[in-house]
Structures are given as structure tokens and as C-alpha cells.
Design a protein around this motif. Structure first.
Motif, PDB file in Angstrom:
ATOM      1  N   VAL A  57      46.629  56.283  22.803  1.00 49.77           N
ATOM      2  CA  VAL A  57      45.922  57.531  22.471  1.00 49.77           C
ATOM      3  C   VAL A  57      46.643  58.763  23.033  1.00 49.77           C
ATOM      4  CG1 VAL A  57      43.634  58.638  22.459  1.00 49.77           C
ATOM      5  CG2 VAL A  57      43.790  56.175  22.522  1.00 49.77           C
ATOM      6  N   LEU A  58      47.687  58.551  23.819  1.00 51.49           N
ATOM      7  CA  LEU A  58      48.399  59.683  24.427  1.00 51.49           C
ATOM      8  C   LEU A  58      48.908  60.701  23.401  1.00 51.49           C
ATOM      9  CD1 LEU A  58      50.433  58.107  27.387  1.00 51.49           C
ATOM     10  CD2 LEU A  58      48.266  59.351  27.468  1.00 51.49           C
ATOM     11  N   PRO A  59      49.441  60.261  22.234  1.00 48.68           N
ATOM     12  CA  PRO A  59      49.893  61.274  21.264  1.00 48.68           C
ATOM     13  C   PRO A  59      48.775  62.221  20.824  1.00 48.68           C
ATOM     14  CG  PRO A  59      50.810  59.126  20.710  1.00 48.68           C
ATOM     15  CD  PRO A  59      49.818  58.894  21.814  1.00 48.68           C
ATOM     16  N   THR A  60      47.564  61.692  20.640  1.00 51.19           N
ATOM     17  CA  THR A  60      46.431  62.542  20.250  1.00 51.19           C
ATOM     18  C   THR A  60      46.067  63.498  21.381  1.00 51.19           C
ATOM     19  OG1 THR A  60      45.558  60.819  18.803  1.00 51.19           O
ATOM     20  CG2 THR A  60      44.025  62.538  19.467  1.00 51.19           C
ATOM     21  N   ILE A  61      46.026  62.976  22.603  1.00 51.27           N
ATOM     22  CA  ILE A  61      45.681  63.825  23.751  1.00 51.27           C
ATOM     23  C   ILE A  61      46.724  64.928  23.927  1.00 51.27           C
ATOM     24  CG2 ILE A  61      45.364  63.863  26.265  1.00 51.27           C
ATOM     25  CD1 ILE A  61      44.218  61.003  26.032  1.00 51.27           C
ATOM     26  N   LYS A  62      48.005  64.564  23.786  1.00 59.09           N
ATOM     27  CA  LYS A  62      49.073  65.569  23.917  1.00 59.09           C
ATOM     28  C   LYS A  62      48.972  66.629  22.815  1.00 59.09           C
ATOM     29  CE  LYS A  62      52.380  62.528  26.275  1.00 59.09           C
ATOM     30  NZ  LYS A  62      53.615  61.721  26.127  1.00 59.09           N
ATOM     31  N   PHE A  63      48.611  66.188  21.609  1.00 61.09           N
ATOM     32  CA  PHE A  63      48.413  67.136  20.490  1.00 61.09           C
ATOM     33  C   PHE A  63      47.314  68.131  20.831  1.00 61.09           C
ATOM     34  CE2 PHE A  63      45.712  68.011  16.737  1.00 61.09           C
ATOM     35  CZ  PHE A  63      46.600  68.789  16.000  1.00 61.09           C
ATOM     36  N   LEU A  64      46.229  67.639  21.417  1.00 66.13           N
ATOM     37  CA  LEU A  64      45.108  68.506  21.790  1.00 66.13           C
ATOM     38  C   LEU A  64      45.496  69.442  22.933  1.00 66.13           C
ATOM     39  CD1 LEU A  64      42.194  65.905  21.582  1.00 66.13           C
ATOM     40  CD2 LEU A  64      42.639  67.794  19.990  1.00 66.13           C
ATOM     41  N   VAL A  65      46.274  68.932  23.887  1.00 68.94           N
ATOM     42  CA  VAL A  65      46.761  69.768  24.995  1.00 68.94           C
ATOM     43  C   VAL A  65      47.623  70.901  24.449  1.00 68.94           C
ATOM     44  CG1 VAL A  65      48.306  69.818  27.006  1.00 68.94           C
ATOM     45  CG2 VAL A  65      46.649  67.960  26.765  1.00 68.94           C
ATOM     46  N   ASN A  66      48.565  70.534  23.563  1.00 69.08           N
ATOM     47  CA  ASN A  66      49.479  71.535  22.989  1.00 69.08           C
ATOM     48  C   ASN A  66      48.747  72.529  22.089  1.00 69.08           C
ATOM     49  OD1 ASN A  66      51.662  70.370  24.277  1.00 69.08           O
ATOM     50  ND2 ASN A  66      52.158  69.029  22.562  1.00 69.08           N
ATOM     51  N   SER A  67      47.591  72.092  21.557  1.00 66.74           N
ATOM     52  CA  SER A  67      46.778  72.977  20.715  1.00 66.74           C
ATOM     53  C   SER A  67      45.867  73.877  21.549  1.00 66.74           C
ATOM     54  CB  SER A  67      45.930  72.144  19.750  1.00 66.74           C
ATOM     55  OG  SER A  67      46.746  71.373  18.901  1.00 66.74           O
ATOM     56  N   LYS A  68      45.970  73.739  22.876  1.00 65.33           N
ATOM     57  CA  LYS A  68      45.199  74.541  23.835  1.00 65.33           C
ATOM     58  C   LYS A  68      43.692  74.342  23.699  1.00 65.33           C
ATOM     59  CE  LYS A  68      48.831  78.037  24.139  1.00 65.33           C
ATOM     60  NZ  LYS A  68      49.215  79.455  23.929  1.00 65.33           N
ATOM     61  N   ALA A  69      43.322  73.098  23.375  1.00 67.05           N
ATOM     62  CA  ALA A  69      41.904  72.739  23.347  1.00 67.05           C
ATOM     63  C   ALA A  69      41.451  72.371  24.754  1.00 67.05           C
ATOM     64  CB  ALA A  69      41.682  71.564  22.398  1.00 67.05           C
ATOM     65  N   LYS A  70      40.135  72.363  24.949  1.00 65.54           N
ATOM     66  CA  LYS A  70      39.552  71.817  26.179  1.00 65.54           C
ATOM     67  C   LYS A  70      39.139  70.387  25.844  1.00 65.54           C
ATOM     68  CE  LYS A  70      37.840  76.324  27.658  1.00 65.54           C
ATOM     69  NZ  LYS A  70      36.725  77.062  28.271  1.00 65.54           N
ATOM     70  N   ILE A  71      39.728  69.413  26.521  1.00 64.79           N
ATOM     71  CA  ILE A  71      39.584  68.012  26.109  1.00 64.79           C
ATOM     72  C   ILE A  71      38.584  67.298  27.008  1.00 64.79           C
ATOM     73  CG2 ILE A  71      40.840  65.847  25.732  1.00 64.79           C
ATOM     74  CD1 ILE A  71      43.250  68.328  25.903  1.00 64.79           C
ATOM     75  N   ILE A  72      37.520  66.800  26.419  1.00 62.08           N
ATOM     76  CA  ILE A  72      36.491  66.052  27.153  1.00 62.08           C
ATOM     77  C   ILE A  72      36.509  64.614  26.634  1.00 62.08           C
ATOM     78  CG2 ILE A  72      34.033  65.825  27.688  1.00 62.08           C
ATOM     79  CD1 ILE A  72      35.370  69.187  26.603  1.00 62.08           C
ATOM     80  N   ILE A  73      36.837  63.677  27.512  1.00 66.58           N
ATOM     81  CA  ILE A  73      36.998  62.278  27.109  1.00 66.58           C
ATOM     82  C   ILE A  73      35.768  61.463  27.471  1.00 66.58           C
ATOM     83  CG2 ILE A  73      38.301  60.144  27.562  1.00 66.58           C
ATOM     84  CD1 ILE A  73      40.807  61.887  27.850  1.00 66.58           C
ATOM     85  N   ILE A  74      35.247  60.735  26.474  1.00 70.61           N
ATOM     86  CA  ILE A  74      34.154  59.796  26.728  1.00 70.61           C
ATOM     87  C   ILE A  74      34.614  58.399  26.334  1.00 70.61           C
ATOM     88  CG2 ILE A  74      32.225  61.414  26.606  1.00 70.61           C
ATOM     89  CD1 ILE A  74      31.846  60.647  23.650  1.00 70.61           C
ATOM     90  N   SER A  75      34.217  57.414  27.133  1.00 68.32           N
ATOM     91  CA  SER A  75      34.635  56.038  26.874  1.00 68.32           C
ATOM     92  C   SER A  75      33.734  55.093  27.655  1.00 68.32           C
ATOM     93  CB  SER A  75      36.108  55.851  27.273  1.00 68.32           C
ATOM     94  OG  SER A  75      36.581  54.593  26.845  1.00 68.32           O
ATOM     95  N   HIS A  76      34.111  53.814  27.634  1.00 65.83           N
ATOM     96  CA  HIS A  76      33.363  52.816  28.405  1.00 65.83           C
ATOM     97  C   HIS A  76      34.329  51.789  28.975  1.00 65.83           C
ATOM     98  CE1 HIS A  76      33.968  50.318  24.825  1.00 65.83           C
ATOM     99  NE2 HIS A  76      33.735  49.280  25.610  1.00 65.83           N
ATOM    100  N   ILE A  77      33.865  51.078  29.978  1.00 64.50           N
ATOM    101  CA  ILE A  77      34.570  49.900  30.497  1.00 64.50           C
ATOM    102  C   ILE A  77      33.517  48.832  30.723  1.00 64.50           C
ATOM    103  CG2 ILE A  77      35.791  48.901  32.482  1.00 64.50           C
ATOM    104  CD1 ILE A  77      37.239  51.488  32.885  1.00 64.50           C
ATOM    105  N   GLY A  78      33.787  47.633  30.221  1.00 59.46           N
ATOM    106  CA  GLY A  78      32.943  46.481  30.519  1.00 59.46           C
ATOM    107  C   GLY A  78      31.548  46.539  29.929  1.00 59.46           C
ATOM    108  N   ARG A  79      30.663  45.734  30.514  1.00 62.31           N
ATOM    109  CA  ARG A  79      29.276  45.615  30.033  1.00 62.31           C
ATOM    110  C   ARG A  79      28.290  45.831  31.183  1.00 62.31           C
ATOM    111  NH1 ARG A  79      29.238  42.951  24.999  1.00 62.31           N
ATOM    112  NH2 ARG A  79      31.263  42.083  24.406  1.00 62.31           N
ATOM    113  N   PRO A  80      28.140  47.072  31.650  1.00 62.12           N
ATOM    114  CA  PRO A  80      27.218  47.337  32.760  1.00 62.12           C
ATOM    115  C   PRO A  80      25.743  47.258  32.369  1.00 62.12           C
ATOM    116  CG  PRO A  80      28.199  49.377  31.985  1.00 62.12           C
ATOM    117  CD  PRO A  80      28.881  48.271  31.234  1.00 62.12           C
ATOM    118  N   LYS A  81      25.467  47.147  31.070  1.00 62.60           N
ATOM    119  CA  LYS A  81      24.098  46.953  30.560  1.00 62.60           C
ATOM    120  C   LYS A  81      23.129  48.049  31.002  1.00 62.60           C
ATOM    121  CE  LYS A  81      24.698  41.991  30.041  1.00 62.60           C
ATOM    122  NZ  LYS A  81      24.238  40.638  30.381  1.00 62.60           N
ATOM    123  N   GLY A  82      23.578  49.286  30.881  1.00 64.10           N
ATOM    124  CA  GLY A  82      22.709  50.423  31.161  1.00 64.10           C
ATOM    125  C   GLY A  82      22.513  50.738  32.623  1.00 64.10           C
TER     126      GLY A  82
END
Length: 398
Positions: A42-67
Motif C-alpha cells: 500500500v506504500l505507493p498509494t500512501i506516497k501518492f497521498l503524501v505527494n498530493s498534500k492530503a491529510k492521511i488517516i489510516i484505519i485497519s485491524h489486526i487479529g480477532r479481538p472480538k470487540g
């Protein structure tokens, strides 16, 4: 791909808060990332957003914490890894929604990155909650789905959220979908599929769909043991799936109807256990104490010829227990043959599945294929012809 808005150079991004859903569900060991392919893709997309001078907020998950809030599944190590990979400041906030998150998303400078806490610490994420999706949407001005591997799930951050914020398909997600199209719709023929895994039942839909489109399907790995057993050969103590006879019969029948050649191993590497030396055997030589752990040299030769005679190859599933060097030769030979033909421009190669990606990482040929999908279930479901909720939700109603 259905008609959707795509993230591209025509969108004015400067100063905009771009809420980007990624799949950074990477393996962690005591807070350290042990394999980072999903982040690097995903780095190419993030770099594109950085170069576009956007404010980048990343949301994701790891594992299965079940809430529940599980500290060992925090995304803080992701923020640290991104900082190292991008060589720039990456901020982390141990919250996912709320006033503090919204304020922080507005305060970061153009081109800066904010990583929010694990989405799955909130049970509402996997429930596809409308209220949770609305709260998430407040963290951005536009939303980008760059999590193809999560798009077969109707979760709040990939499905419901698109109803509450202007939404786009990310560059990576678009590439993933187009790679499947290269196999199922626009493939250069002859087309061959090399497919493995331990269970036929998890890939029956994929096989049934691909049989109609392929000239050759090669069955390897533990899945092949079922076909060997079906042919009345002894498979000893090898792994196989019980009650799969009807599935096998159907696959064989469908391959005959659609004139698709079905290939299974005709020689194998066996051993008494994972710690013993392997022995090359023909199928009629396998005894009760043997475990099939790799394909044999004659089978490797047959598969190599199929690859040579193909214009497009899909590979999903290793040929053996590649994690142990003694039983990795078959998978290694397949990887190198596909890579060699791809580099010589004679082959379009699509590789998918976690174990397959791990194998080509081990054999250091990750960059030698036309396209590599790090997605698992979403990759297989799209191959099967299913509609993915995360992609369906991006469609433009005209």
C-alpha cells in the motif's frame, strides 16, 4: 470492475482528510512485525497521498479481538513500521472514533499520516453498524478502500461507511480486481491454474468456476492427496479431507464437460515424519507409514511443460510442505519456472494466497510475477465469481 470512483490524479486532495481503509493484518511477535508484505503493497498509494498534500488517516485491524481492547493487537507497531518505511513522521492515536480523533485528524499538517487504533476493538465494526460507520466517516472528508482482502466482509469500515462519505476505490484495490479479470475474462490463452491447499471444500466454488475458463488445472499440495486416494492409491498417513468423494467426482465430471485437463501428481516425495529425509516414490510405491510432503521430479517436469505451453498462469497454493527445505523443491521449482517465463515476457502470472506469498518470499522471487495478491478469502471469492460487499458498496448509482 463495476463502475466506481477511482482514486486518481484528477481529484483535488490538497488539505483534504483522506480516510484510507487498509489491511495491515500482519503477523506480530511481542509487538514486532515479522512479515510486512501487506504494508509494503500500500506504500505507493500512501506516497501518492503524501505527494498530493492530503491529510492521511489510516484505519485497519489486526487479529480477532472480538470487540475488546487487546493491547497485543494494537496498531501502534504499524505506525512505527510506516515511519521507518516512509522516513517521515507518522502519528498514532489509541482511539478509533470520537471528538478527539476528529480534532486530531484536522490538526495534522498536509502530507502527514495518522494511524488510528484497531477497528475490531469495537464490536460494531464486524456488525456493519450504521452508527459506527457514521462516526468513522467523521474522521475524513473522503474515503478510500485500499483493503481488497477485507472486501468480502460486510463490515462497517468497508461496506456501510460508503453511505456516509464520498468514497473511492484505491489504486491497489483496483489492481487486485483487474488481476482477477486478467484470469477470468481477458486472459491470453492457453490458461492454466496451479491450485493447492489442504481442503477441496474451501475451493470447490473456485474450481467449478475456473474449469469453465481454463485449459489446464493442476492439483497439488494436500488437496492432491484426495485425488490420489480417489484413484485407489495408498496415501499412507498423509493429510486428506474426509467425505470429499462427491466433490472430487463433480470436479472430474465438470473438467470432462468443459474440456479442461485435470492434472494430479504421478510421483511424490514421502517421509515418515517432518524431521526425516524424503524419498521419491511413484504412486504405487506408497506404503501405510508414508506421509506425502512434496511432488516428485516427474510431476515437476510435467508442470514445467504446462507452464511453458501457457500464456497465462494462476497459482494459488504451494506444492508441498515448503517451510522445511527437504520438502520445498516442488514449490521452489514451480515458483522459479513461472518467474522465469514471466521475466521473458512469454507469460502473464497471477499469484495469490498467504502460503503462496510466503513461499515466494522464502525463495526470494517476490518481484518476478505479473501480479501478486496478498488477499486470501477475497481473492478466492472473486475468482469464484461472487460479488464482494466492499466493492459492491463503491458502485455508482446512475
Amino acid at each position: 470492475m463495476p463502475k466506481v470512483n477511482h482514486l486518481d490524479n484528477n481529484i483535488k486532495l490538497e488539505g483534504k482528510r483522506v480516510l484510507i481503509r487498509t489491511d495491515f493484518n500482519v503477523p506480530l511477535n511481542n509487538g514486532y512485525i515479522t512479515e510486512a508484505s501487506r504494508i509494503k503493497k500500500v506504500l505507493p498509494t500512501i506516497k501518492f497521498l503524501v505527494n498530493s498534500k492530503a491529510k492521511i488517516i489510516i484505519i485497519s485491524h489486526i487479529g480477532r479481538p472480538k470487540g475488546k481492547n487487546v493491547p497485543s493487537l494494537s496498531l501502534e507497531p504499524i505506525a512505527k513500521k510506516l515511519k521507518d518505511l516512509l522516513n517521515k513522521n507518522v502519528f498514532f492515536l489509541d482511539k478509533t472514533v470520537g471528538i478527539e480523533v476528529v480534532e486530531k485528524s484536522k490538526k495534522i499538517s498536509n502530507g502527514e499520516i495518522l494511524v488510528l487504533e484497531n477497528l475490531r476493538f469495537h464490536k460494531e465494526e464486524e456488525l456493519n453498524s450504521e452508527s459506527f460507520a457514521k462516526e468513522l466517516s467523521k474522521n475524513g472528508d473522503i474515503f478510500v478502500n485500499e483493503a481488497f482482502s477485507c472486501s468480502h466482509r460486510a463490515h462497517a469500515s468497508v461496506s456501510e461507511i460508503t453511505k456516509h462519505i464520498k468514497s473511492f476505490a484505491g489504486k491497489q484495490l483496483t489492481e487486485e480486481v483487474n488481476s482477477i479479470k486478467m484470469i477470468t475474462i481477458d486472459a491470453k490463452k492457453p490458461v492454466s491454474c496451479i491450485i493447492g491447499g489442504s481442503k477441496i471444500s474451501t475451493k470447490i466454488g473456485v474450481l467449478s468456476n475456473l474449469i469453465k475458463k481454463m485449459e489446464n488445472i493442476v492439483i497439488v499440495g494436500a488437496m492432491a492427496n484426495n485425488f490420489i486416494k480417489h484413484k485407489k492409491f495408498n496415501i499412507g498417513k498423509s493429510l486428506f479431507e474426509k467425505n470429499a468423494e462427491n466433490l472430487i467426482e463433480n470436479i472430474i465430471k465438470q473438467s470432462e464437460i468443459h474440456n479442461c485437463k485435470l492434472i494430479i501428481p504421478n510421483d511424490v516425495i514421502v517421509s515418515k515424519d517432518l524431521n526425516s529425509e524424503g524419498a521419491l516414490k511413484n504412486l504405487n510405491e506408497i506404503n501405510d507409514s508414508d506421509i506425502i510432503l512434496d511432488i516428485g521430479s516427474k510431476t515437476v517436469e510435467i508442470i514445467s511443460k504446462i507452464i511453458d505451453n501457457s500464456k497465462t498462469v494462476l497459482w494459488n497454493g504451494p506444492a508441498g510442505y515448503f517451510e522445511i527445505d527437504e520438502f520445498s523443491k516442488g514449490t521452489n521449482e514451480i515458483a522459479r519456472k513461472i518467474a522465469e517465463n514471466t521475466k521473458s515476457k512469454s507469460l502473464t502470472s497471477i499469484v495469490g494466497g498467504g502460503d503462496t506469498v510466503a513461499a515466494i518470499n522464502k525463495f526470494k522471487c517476490f518481484n518476478d510475477f505479473t501480479y501478486i495478491s496478498t488477499a486470501g478469502g477475497a481473492f478466492l471469492e472473486l475468482l469464484e465469481g461472487k460479488i464482494l460487499p466492499g466493492i459492491k458498496s463503491l458502485e455508482i448509482n446512475e
